[in-house]
Design a protein around this motif. Structure first.
Motif, mmCIF file in Angstrom:
data_model
loop_
_atom_site.group_PDB
_atom_site.id
_atom_site.type_symbol
_atom_site.label_atom_id
_atom_site.label_comp_id
_atom_site.label_asym_id
_atom_site.label_seq_id
_atom_site.Cartn_x
_atom_site.Cartn_y
_atom_site.Cartn_z
ATOM 1 N N UNK A 1 -2.887 0.767 -9.794
ATOM 2 C CA UNK A 1 -3.213 1.820 -8.844
ATOM 3 C C UNK A 1 -2.021 2.771 -8.737
ATOM 4 N N UNK A 2 -2.180 3.966 -9.276
ATOM 5 C CA UNK A 2 -1.062 4.930 -9.293
ATOM 6 C C UNK A 2 -0.663 5.384 -7.897
ATOM 7 N N UNK A 3 -1.643 5.526 -7.012
ATOM 8 C CA UNK A 3 -1.312 5.931 -5.649
ATOM 9 C C UNK A 3 -0.482 4.850 -4.967
ATOM 10 N N UNK A 4 -0.856 3.593 -5.135
ATOM 11 C CA UNK A 4 -0.081 2.482 -4.556
ATOM 12 C C UNK A 4 1.343 2.484 -5.120
ATOM 13 N N UNK B 1 4.627 3.091 -2.878
ATOM 14 C CA UNK B 1 5.672 2.057 -2.925
ATOM 15 C C UNK B 1 7.039 2.684 -3.203
ATOM 16 N N UNK B 2 7.083 3.598 -4.155
ATOM 17 C CA UNK B 2 8.354 4.276 -4.485
ATOM 18 C C UNK B 2 8.836 5.121 -3.306
ATOM 19 N N UNK B 3 7.911 5.807 -2.648
ATOM 20 C CA UNK B 3 8.257 6.665 -1.510
ATOM 21 C C UNK B 3 8.968 5.869 -0.417
ATOM 22 N N UNK C 1 4.353 -5.297 -0.404
ATOM 23 C CA UNK C 1 4.813 -4.920 0.936
ATOM 24 C C UNK C 1 4.021 -3.741 1.476
ATOM 25 N N UNK C 2 3.738 -2.777 0.633
ATOM 26 C CA UNK C 2 2.939 -1.620 1.063
ATOM 27 C C UNK C 2 1.519 -2.078 1.392
ATOM 28 N N UNK C 3 0.949 -2.932 0.554
ATOM 29 C CA UNK C 3 -0.422 -3.402 0.785
ATOM 30 C C UNK C 3 -0.540 -4.174 2.094
ATOM 31 N N UNK D 1 8.538 -4.373 10.164
ATOM 32 C CA UNK D 1 9.674 -3.609 10.664
ATOM 33 C C UNK D 1 9.672 -2.142 10.265
ATOM 34 N N UNK D 2 8.615 -1.682 9.661
ATOM 35 C CA UNK D 2 8.464 -0.274 9.293
ATOM 36 C C UNK D 2 6.975 0.022 9.287
ATOM 37 N N UNK D 3 6.641 1.287 9.211
ATOM 38 C CA UNK D 3 5.227 1.656 9.288
ATOM 39 C C UNK D 3 4.916 2.785 8.320
ATOM 40 N N UNK D 4 3.801 2.631 7.616
ATOM 41 C CA UNK D 4 3.308 3.710 6.767
ATOM 42 C C UNK D 4 2.905 4.896 7.641
#
Length: 179
Positions: free
Chosen positions: A116-119, A123-125, A132-134, A163-166
């Motif tokens: 999944x390119x968006x994932x 993730x890089x961002x 972790x992003x999922x 400890x962080x939020x999308x």
């Protein structure tokens, strides 16, 4: 009722926080099961009752047999690769204050091996792994994720989802994104 009381003995505890019906059963009717679960609550054996793998129709049917309480949770398969529950189950649960618990939030490891390119981009961002992003994506929606963890390094990686939020835009972009 006996199964719950046996669980108390095995767990060496005086109550169960959340007691779930794992799947709808054709052998035991909801008309029998739901009042029994309410009895367990009244006796203090369980604090909340829920279901697992129930459709909206099955949750509505189960609720018909509850007189003194309501369903507290529905545990469903939900992950970035399997979002069908967003069509009806999750909105129904949110509307009716039924907490959603996601099992297989990492798609049996499929998230880590996703193309999944968006994932990958998200993730890089955030300088996080795809897993972790999922997990954070699920948590950001107010859903509890229960990832299976067999290795210490996976536990540490899963902990990195906290400890962080999308950003809301990233949560929205990952919703309904084909894997």
């Amino acid at each position: 009722i006996q199964a719950a009381k046996s669980s108390l003995e095995r767990l060496k505890t005086s109550y169960i926080d959340l007691y779930l019906i794992h799947y709808p059963s054709e052998e035991v009717s909801l008309a029998e099961t739901m009042p029994a679960l309410e009895r367990l609550m009244a006796e203090g054996v369980v604090r909340a009752i829920g279901v697992s793998n129930f459709s909206v129709a099955e949750m509505k049917k189960a609720a018909l047999y509850l007189k003194n309480t309501r369903l507290a949770a529905n545990q469903i398969e939900y992950n970035i690769n399997s979002q069908a529950a967003e069509e009806d189950i999750i909105p129904y649960c949110q509307k009716n204050k039924i907490h959603v618990i996601a099992y297989r939030p990492l798609a049996k490891g499929g998230v880590s091996h996703s193309t999944n390119r968006l994932l990958e981009s998200v993730s890089k961002k955030y300088h996080k792994t795809a897993a972790q992003v999922a997990l954070n994506w699920i948590i950001s929606q107010g859903i509890t994720a229960i990832p299976k963890t067999a290795r210490r390094e996976h536990l540490v990686e899963n902990y990195g989802a906290l400890g962080w939020k999308l950003a809301p835009g990233d949560v929205a972009s990952l919703c309904q994104e084909p894997a």
